[in-house]
Design a protein around this motif. Sequence first.
Motif, PDB file in Angstrom:
ATOM      1  N   UNK A 131       0.776  -1.224   0.000  1.00  0.00           N
ATOM      2  CA  UNK A 131       0.000   0.000   0.000  1.00  0.00           C
ATOM      3  C   UNK A 131       0.809   1.277   0.000  1.00  0.00           C
ATOM      4  N   UNK A 132       2.148   1.152   0.141  1.00  0.00           N
ATOM      5  CA  UNK A 132       2.993   2.348   0.200  1.00  0.00           C
ATOM      6  C   UNK A 132       3.968   2.438  -0.967  1.00  0.00           C
ATOM      7  N   UNK A 133       4.038   1.393  -1.764  1.00  0.00           N
ATOM      8  CA  UNK A 133       5.054   1.384  -2.816  1.00  0.00           C
ATOM      9  C   UNK A 133       4.881   2.561  -3.769  1.00  0.00           C
ATOM     10  N   UNK A 134       3.651   2.828  -4.161  1.00  0.00           N
ATOM     11  CA  UNK A 134       3.391   3.934  -5.079  1.00  0.00           C
ATOM     12  C   UNK A 134       3.002   5.217  -4.354  1.00  0.00           C
ATOM     13  N   UNK A 135       2.623   5.098  -3.108  1.00  0.00           N
ATOM     14  CA  UNK A 135       2.238   6.283  -2.335  1.00  0.00           C
ATOM     15  C   UNK A 135       2.834   6.183  -0.934  1.00  0.00           C
ATOM     16  N   UNK A 136       4.073   6.617  -0.773  1.00  0.00           N
ATOM     17  CA  UNK A 136       4.754   6.467   0.513  1.00  0.00           C
ATOM     18  C   UNK A 136       4.175   7.327   1.626  1.00  0.00           C
ATOM     19  N   UNK A 137       3.209   8.191   1.307  1.00  0.00           N
ATOM     20  CA  UNK A 137       2.603   9.041   2.337  1.00  0.00           C
ATOM     21  C   UNK A 137       1.469   8.341   3.084  1.00  0.00           C
ATOM     22  N   UNK A 138       1.164   7.106   2.727  1.00  0.00           N
ATOM     23  CA  UNK A 138      -0.003   6.460   3.316  1.00  0.00           C
ATOM     24  C   UNK A 138       0.126   6.239   4.812  1.00  0.00           C
ATOM     25  N   UNK A 139       1.342   6.145   5.338  1.00  0.00           N
ATOM     26  CA  UNK A 139       1.485   6.014   6.792  1.00  0.00           C
ATOM     27  C   UNK A 139       1.051   7.291   7.497  1.00  0.00           C
ATOM     28  N   UNK A 140       1.328   8.429   6.873  1.00  0.00           N
ATOM     29  CA  UNK A 140       0.882   9.706   7.440  1.00  0.00           C
ATOM     30  C   UNK A 140      -0.638   9.820   7.385  1.00  0.00           C
ATOM     31  N   UNK A 141      -1.216   9.425   6.243  1.00  0.00           N
ATOM     32  CA  UNK A 141      -2.669   9.467   6.113  1.00  0.00           C
ATOM     33  C   UNK A 141      -3.332   8.534   7.125  1.00  0.00           C
ATOM     34  N   UNK A 142      -2.731   7.375   7.353  1.00  0.00           N
ATOM     35  CA  UNK A 142      -3.275   6.434   8.321  1.00  0.00           C
ATOM     36  C   UNK A 142      -3.269   7.038   9.722  1.00  0.00           C
ATOM     37  N   UNK A 143      -2.218   7.763  10.047  1.00  0.00           N
ATOM     38  CA  UNK A 143      -2.134   8.400  11.363  1.00  0.00           C
ATOM     39  C   UNK A 143      -3.222   9.441  11.536  1.00  0.00           C
ATOM     40  N   UNK A 144      -3.537  10.156  10.465  1.00  0.00           N
ATOM     41  CA  UNK A 144      -4.627  11.133  10.535  1.00  0.00           C
ATOM     42  C   UNK A 144      -5.956  10.426  10.813  1.00  0.00           C
ATOM     43  N   UNK A 145      -6.128   9.217  10.298  1.00  0.00           N
ATOM     44  CA  UNK A 145      -7.339   8.455  10.611  1.00  0.00           C
ATOM     45  C   UNK A 145      -7.421   8.182  12.107  1.00  0.00           C
TER      46      UNK A 145
END
Length: 238
Positions: A131-145
């Motif tokens: 889930x992060x290979x093409x969008x490495x910002x997804x960990x940040x987005x997950x934290x916002x959740x």
Amino acid sequence: MPEHPTAGDGESFDQTARDAVYRAIFSRRDVRSHFLLDALDDAVLARLLIAAHHAPSVGYMQPWNFIVIRDALRRQRVRDLFLAAREQELPNIAAERQALYRKLKLEGICESALNLCITCDRRRSENSPLGRWHNPQMDLYSTVCAVQNFWLAARAEGIGVGWVSILDTLALRELLQIPEHAVPVAYLCVGRVSEFAPKPDLESRGWAKRLKLSDLIMSETFSGPGEAALKEMVDRMA
């Protein structure tokens, strides 16, 4: 809250439960004022943190950490960071809005029961690119959740939450001893309040107004005109 809540059997919530969910969403506020001196019970804080920890996360990475800040002196130092950052931000505000900006209550760092800094550990899923290979910002987005889960659960508990974003990140890192691989995502003021405002403060003070949702709905592409029936229904229900 059950000790071990489960997902259930796939049935929709009953009307009372649905109403409660929407009430939490629509009455949630970014609280800056109205904090009470009451301490926040650890059992309540624990429930809110559990709710945050059950947020969705891409690749099930769960990248969040929660720094609970109670010390009055440390909180005063954070407030000093806020005041310095606000002065740095002010020149970038349109001249005709600067007087209003100065009057806005933009934090409750020292007035709230406690502060909470939610961080994103960017190393937690470094060996699993799902889930992060093409969008490495997804960990940040997950934290916002996780922040949103915390916020909505807090509203259901009658707890106010205010997100303080006017802070120098490097200075905050140093003050809270946050390592380089962790990113401070949200600095929150948390505590019981005397009331929740009927409208967001920035709307009540004339800073901004809620955009019309039907103007933001598109169809198929970014320039798609939107589905007329859906937009009409949104306008009717808003």
